[in-house]
Design a protein around this motif. Structure first.
Motif, short mmCIF file in Angstrom:
data_model
loop_
_atom_site.label_atom_id
_atom_site.label_comp_id
_atom_site.label_asym_id
_atom_site.label_seq_id
_atom_site.Cartn_x
_atom_site.Cartn_y
_atom_site.Cartn_z
N PHE A 91 0.77 -0.89 0.00
CA PHE A 91 -0.01 -0.30 -0.02
C PHE A 91 0.37 0.93 -0.15
O PHE A 91 2.07 0.92 0.79
N VAL A 92 0.74 1.99 -0.81
CA VAL A 92 1.01 3.42 -0.88
C VAL A 92 0.17 4.86 -0.66
O VAL A 92 -0.76 4.84 -1.25
N SER A 93 0.37 5.72 0.50
CA SER A 93 -0.58 6.87 0.51
C SER A 93 -0.26 7.59 0.51
O SER A 93 1.00 7.81 0.48
N CYS A 94 -0.77 8.65 0.20
CA CYS A 94 -0.58 10.40 0.15
C CYS A 94 -1.83 11.45 0.18
O CYS A 94 -2.56 10.77 0.43
N LEU A 95 -0.81 11.56 1.70
CA LEU A 95 -1.68 12.51 2.40
C LEU A 95 -2.45 14.17 1.77
O LEU A 95 -1.14 15.10 1.77
N SER A 96 -3.68 14.54 1.67
CA SER A 96 -3.85 15.64 1.51
C SER A 96 -4.31 16.40 2.68
O SER A 96 -4.06 17.41 2.11
N ALA A 97 -3.95 15.61 3.83
CA ALA A 97 -4.15 15.93 4.53
C ALA A 97 -4.11 16.06 6.15
O ALA A 97 -3.86 13.67 6.16
N GLY A 98 -4.02 16.00 7.22
CA GLY A 98 -3.19 15.63 8.52
C GLY A 98 -1.58 14.87 8.23
O GLY A 98 -0.83 14.87 7.49
N GLU A 99 -1.35 13.89 9.64
CA GLU A 99 0.24 13.11 9.60
C GLU A 99 -0.60 12.00 9.54
O GLU A 99 -1.53 11.52 10.69
N ALA A 100 0.75 10.56 9.53
CA ALA A 100 0.64 9.49 9.99
C ALA A 100 2.03 8.96 10.11
O ALA A 100 3.12 9.62 9.73
N GLY A 105 9.43 -2.98 9.79
CA GLY A 105 10.58 -3.24 9.36
C GLY A 105 11.96 -2.78 9.73
O GLY A 105 13.09 -3.11 9.74
N GLY A 106 11.34 -2.04 11.70
CA GLY A 106 12.70 -1.13 12.14
C GLY A 106 12.76 0.07 12.00
O GLY A 106 13.82 0.97 12.30
N ARG A 107 11.78 0.33 11.15
CA ARG A 107 11.70 1.99 10.55
C ARG A 107 10.52 2.10 10.58
O ARG A 107 10.10 1.82 11.48
N ARG A 108 10.89 3.70 10.92
CA ARG A 108 9.58 4.28 11.72
C ARG A 108 9.92 5.69 11.24
O ARG A 108 10.93 6.72 11.23
N GLY A 109 8.78 5.78 10.59
CA GLY A 109 8.69 7.06 9.58
C GLY A 109 7.32 8.02 9.98
O GLY A 109 6.18 8.08 10.66
N LEU A 110 7.75 9.72 9.59
CA LEU A 110 6.39 10.34 10.15
C LEU A 110 6.53 10.75 8.51
O LEU A 110 6.74 11.35 8.12
N GLN A 111 5.21 10.65 8.44
CA GLN A 111 4.22 11.10 6.76
C GLN A 111 3.52 12.59 7.53
O GLN A 111 2.40 12.57 7.94
N LYS A 112 3.51 13.45 6.65
CA LYS A 112 3.17 14.50 6.46
C LYS A 112 2.27 15.08 5.78
O LYS A 112 2.01 14.51 4.63
N THR A 113 1.79 16.26 5.91
CA THR A 113 1.31 16.85 4.35
C THR A 113 1.47 16.31 3.05
O THR A 113 2.85 17.18 3.46
#
Length: 324
Positions: A91-100, A105-113
């Motif tokens: 799955f691949v997401s592209c945020l238009s609002a908000g954060e996730a 896999g041992g990685r932590r990612g912050l997805q911004k708008t």
């Protein structure tokens, strides 16, 4: 349960939780997530009585595209859930609002708008959206993704900026693809779906700086191995032992240099065989499907047809029958 406020057009299915009583909305949405994404443990970020969500879904051949907006929630998929309900896609997401926030896999990612991020349904993950969020989601079968991005498993939980040139192009294409008035299995839909994955692979490769090997020696060995495999794709007897003998490395080294791209020697070889088969079928030459299969190292025609359909969303005979 009858879907509330569900609308259907030739290309889109839209579901909105607003028509349900407040007490039923999150439970309903939990079932929608399980049916259209992947079974997971989902929890609202705040008062479940205030929860609301909507989704507009479509298919582009084997690729799923959704426009989603919900109140904050978290989602996790454990190894137990993966064993109980296996699902082999990215799955691949592209945020238009908000954060996730996503962990895998041992990685932590912050997805911004505006950012893109990828996760793998076949591996445990944790996703947290603490407030309202919206965006577009692509669902890509593993075989299709790895055919175009062999190192995809190493790219999960790595944010990609939507402000990059490739990111902006991909964002625009996702928006336009959502609005296309074409049937889900039409040739146009299939081509658009695969084009989105091609652009996605290019965007992640350029935006995250992934490289095929971490030093010159491994890069040279990888090039040598790939060149030998490509020169012998027609031989159905190729196996890892033959590769080790001809390339002059140990099995461990061979596996390690391909692992740097998130794949294995055998998997990479099968991807190349399928790519070559696709090129031959669309070239307009006087081929039969069986001829193409043999030229690309497939001795089992049924296996070839199944693998080709999984990779490209169509049966090989369909491409052969089309005018070019």
């Amino acid at each position: 349960m009858t879907l509330p406020l569900t609308t259907q057009t030739r290309s889109l299915t839209t579901i909105d939780s607003a028509a349900l009583p407040a007490r039923d909305r999150f439970a309903f949405w939990d079932s929608v997530i399980s049916d259209h994404f992947c079974p997971a443990s989902n929890r609202p970020a705040s008062d479940p009585l205030a929860f609301r969500a909507r989704i507009a879904m479509r298919s582009l051949g084997s690729i799923g595209l959704s426009d989603l907006g919900t109140a904050g929630m978290s989602s996790s998929r454990s190894r137990t859930a993966i064993r109980r309900t296996p699902l082999d896609c990215f799955f691949v997401s592209c945020l238009s609002a908000g954060e996730a926030r996503i962990e895998q896999g041992g990685r932590r990612g912050l997805q911004k708008t505006g950012d893109f991020i990828m996760y793998d349904s076949a591996q445990p993950f944790e996703i947290e959206m603490v407030s309202d969020y919206a965006g577009k989601w692509l669902r890509v079968p593993r075989s299709v993704m790895l055919n175009r991005m062999p190192h995809a498993e190493a790219m999960t939980a790595r944010p990609l900026s939507g402000a990059s040139p490739m990111g902006r192009m991909l964002t625009l294409m996702l928006t336009e693809a959502q609005d296309l008035d074409v049937g889900p299995e039409s040739p146009a839909a299939q081509r658009v779906g695969l084009s989105l994955v091609d652009l996605l692979a290019a965007a992640f490769d350029s935006g995250t700086g992934m490289v095929s090997a971490d030093n010159a020696r491994h890069a040279a060995l990888l090039d040598k191995a790939k060149s030998w495999i490509l020169a012998h794709l027609e031989d159905p007897e190729i196996d890892s032992e033959a590769m080790v003998r001809q390339i002059g490395v140990s099995r461990r080294t061979l596996n390690r240099i391909f692992a740097l791209e998130g794949t294995t020697p055998i998997r990479w070889m099968w991807h190349q065989r399928l790519n070559r088969a696709h090129e031959l079928l669309v070239s307009g030459g006087e081929y039969r499907v069986s001829d193409v299969a043999l030229k690309c190292g497939f001795s089992d025609f049924s296996h070839f047809a199944r693998a080709f359909k999984a990779a490209f969303g169509v049966m090989p005979k369909t491409l052969l029958a089309r005018p070019h």
